[in-house]
Design a protein around this motif. Structure first.
Motif, PDB file in Angstrom:
ATOM      1  N   UNK A  68      -0.800  -5.876   0.901  1.00  0.00           N
ATOM      2  CA  UNK A  68      -2.074  -5.246   0.566  1.00  0.00           C
ATOM      3  C   UNK A  68      -1.916  -3.748   0.492  1.00  0.00           C
ATOM      4  N   UNK A  69      -3.033  -3.069   0.311  1.00  0.00           N
ATOM      5  CA  UNK A  69      -2.978  -1.626   0.171  1.00  0.00           C
ATOM      6  C   UNK A  69      -2.469  -0.928   1.420  1.00  0.00           C
ATOM      7  N   UNK A  70      -2.707  -1.535   2.590  1.00  0.00           N
ATOM      8  CA  UNK A  70      -2.299  -0.886   3.839  1.00  0.00           C
ATOM      9  C   UNK A  70      -1.000  -1.472   4.398  1.00  0.00           C
ATOM     10  N   UNK A  71      -0.244  -2.134   3.552  1.00  0.00           N
ATOM     11  CA  UNK A  71       1.069  -2.655   3.956  1.00  0.00           C
ATOM     12  C   UNK A  71       2.160  -1.720   3.457  1.00  0.00           C
ATOM     13  N   UNK A  72       3.209  -1.630   4.218  1.00  0.00           N
ATOM     14  CA  UNK A  72       4.345  -0.792   3.828  1.00  0.00           C
ATOM     15  C   UNK A  72       5.242  -1.541   2.848  1.00  0.00           C
ATOM     16  N   UNK A  73       5.845  -0.824   1.936  1.00  0.00           N
ATOM     17  CA  UNK A  73       6.776  -1.448   0.995  1.00  0.00           C
ATOM     18  C   UNK A  73       7.599  -0.386   0.292  1.00  0.00           C
ATOM     19  N   UNK A  74       8.884  -0.655   0.127  1.00  0.00           N
ATOM     20  CA  UNK A  74       9.764   0.309  -0.549  1.00  0.00           C
ATOM     21  C   UNK A  74       9.759   0.076  -2.050  1.00  0.00           C
ATOM     22  N   UNK A  75       9.917   1.156  -2.802  1.00  0.00           N
ATOM     23  CA  UNK A  75      10.045   1.045  -4.260  1.00  0.00           C
ATOM     24  C   UNK A  75      11.528   0.952  -4.627  1.00  0.00           C
ATOM     25  N   UNK A  76      11.805   0.799  -5.922  1.00  0.00           N
ATOM     26  CA  UNK A  76      13.197   0.633  -6.356  1.00  0.00           C
ATOM     27  C   UNK A  76      14.054   1.853  -6.010  1.00  0.00           C
TER      28      UNK A  76
END
Length: 288
Positions: free
Chosen positions: A234-242
């Motif tokens: 979701x919007x408040x979850x962390x995630x790395x981009x390429x």
């Protein structure tokens, strides 16, 4: 009947006999060849090193240390591009419309805003990242999240969007506006029916440049979106981009081949986004 190319041919013949023009022509040609050569060398090196290591395991839905999947990072990249553009594009276009169409081009307030945007455009992305971490992550308690990363990137690309949109609006001839007013249209109708469609190719060029900056950004996102290797929920979850994914796995020193393969996918993504944007710009221009 006059031949339209004749003046250019005569000028070309004169230039060939002018030593200064010949030197400038050679320098310009050399600069163009050097630029294209460096670009081809860079792209060729990435493709040669990365294509042999593209494996189906790199596109697994979940990342682990065995498959080093880039698919979660790819999906996070697409989400953060969309989210950033939703925030930044309306702000950039409407700000430029105010500066160009309402505030007056010689207004001192406008000149201060232009100076501020040009200054902001030159600030290193790591500074934006630190600001995003202090304001969005810490002060607003959003934590490391896609929203914090997208808001930080939106602030970062806003000067670019404003300047390119403003230049595109200035390139529309005043005769278009005067003709619309003469037919009885108001300012709002003139802007949305006449000025904006005519300036659309320039505005989309700014959007394309902004997408390129979003895709390639890593420093600002490490401090705001975080480095979680899974798909953001979701919007408040962390995630790395390429780009952050590439930075992390190359830093570990164990996945150099996968880093090259990720660079190929990143290159293809940028080319694909640019092609789609040019296609949309062509359709809009043709429609207008």
């Amino acid at each position: 009947m006059k031949h339209p190319a004749r003046p250019f041919r005569l000028q070309h013949i004169r230039d060939r006999h002018d030593p200064l023009s010949l030197v400038i022509r050679l320098l310009v040609s050399l600069a163009a060849l050097l630029t294209v050569g460096i670009l081809l060398l860079l792209v060729g090196y990435i493709l040669i090193k990365g294509i042999p290591h593209l494996r189906p395991s790199l596109f697994a839905l979940h990342y682990n240390s065995e498959n080093v999947s880039l698919l979660p990072a790819l999906l996070n990249t697409l989400m953060i591009i969309l989210l950033t553009l939703i925030i930044a594009v309306p702000l950039g276009i409407f700000s430029a419309l105010y500066l160009s169409e309402y505030a007056g081009r010689s207004n001192r307030f406008v000149q201060w805003i232009r100076l501020a945007t040009e200054t902001l455009a030159g600030i290193p992305s790591i500074i934006y990242g630190l600001f995003g971490m202090l304001f969005f992550v810490t002060f607003l308690h959003w934590g490391y999240s896609l929203l914090a990363g997208a808001c930080t990137l939106a602030i970062m690309i806003l000067p670019l969007l404003m300047r390119t949109t403003e230049e595109a609006l200035h390139s529309v001839p005043d005769a278009y506006r005067e003709g619309s007013y003469a037919l009885g249209a108001g300012r709002l109708r003139t802007i949305f029916n006449i000025v904006l469609p005519a300036a659309m190719p320039g505005i989309l060029a700014g959007v394309i440049l902004s997408i390129g900056r979003i895709v390639g950004e890593s420093a600002a996102l490490i401090y705001t979106a975080g480095t979680a290797s899974q798909i953001a929920n979701g919007l408040f979850s962390s995630g790395r981009t390429l780009s952050v994914h590439m930075y992390n796995i190359s830093n570990e020193g164990l996945y150099l081949n996968q880093t090259y393969a990720t660079a190929v996918v990143l290159l293809i993504l940028v080319a694909l986004v640019n092609w789609i944007s040019h296609f949309v710009a062509g359709k809009l221009t043709k429609g207008s």
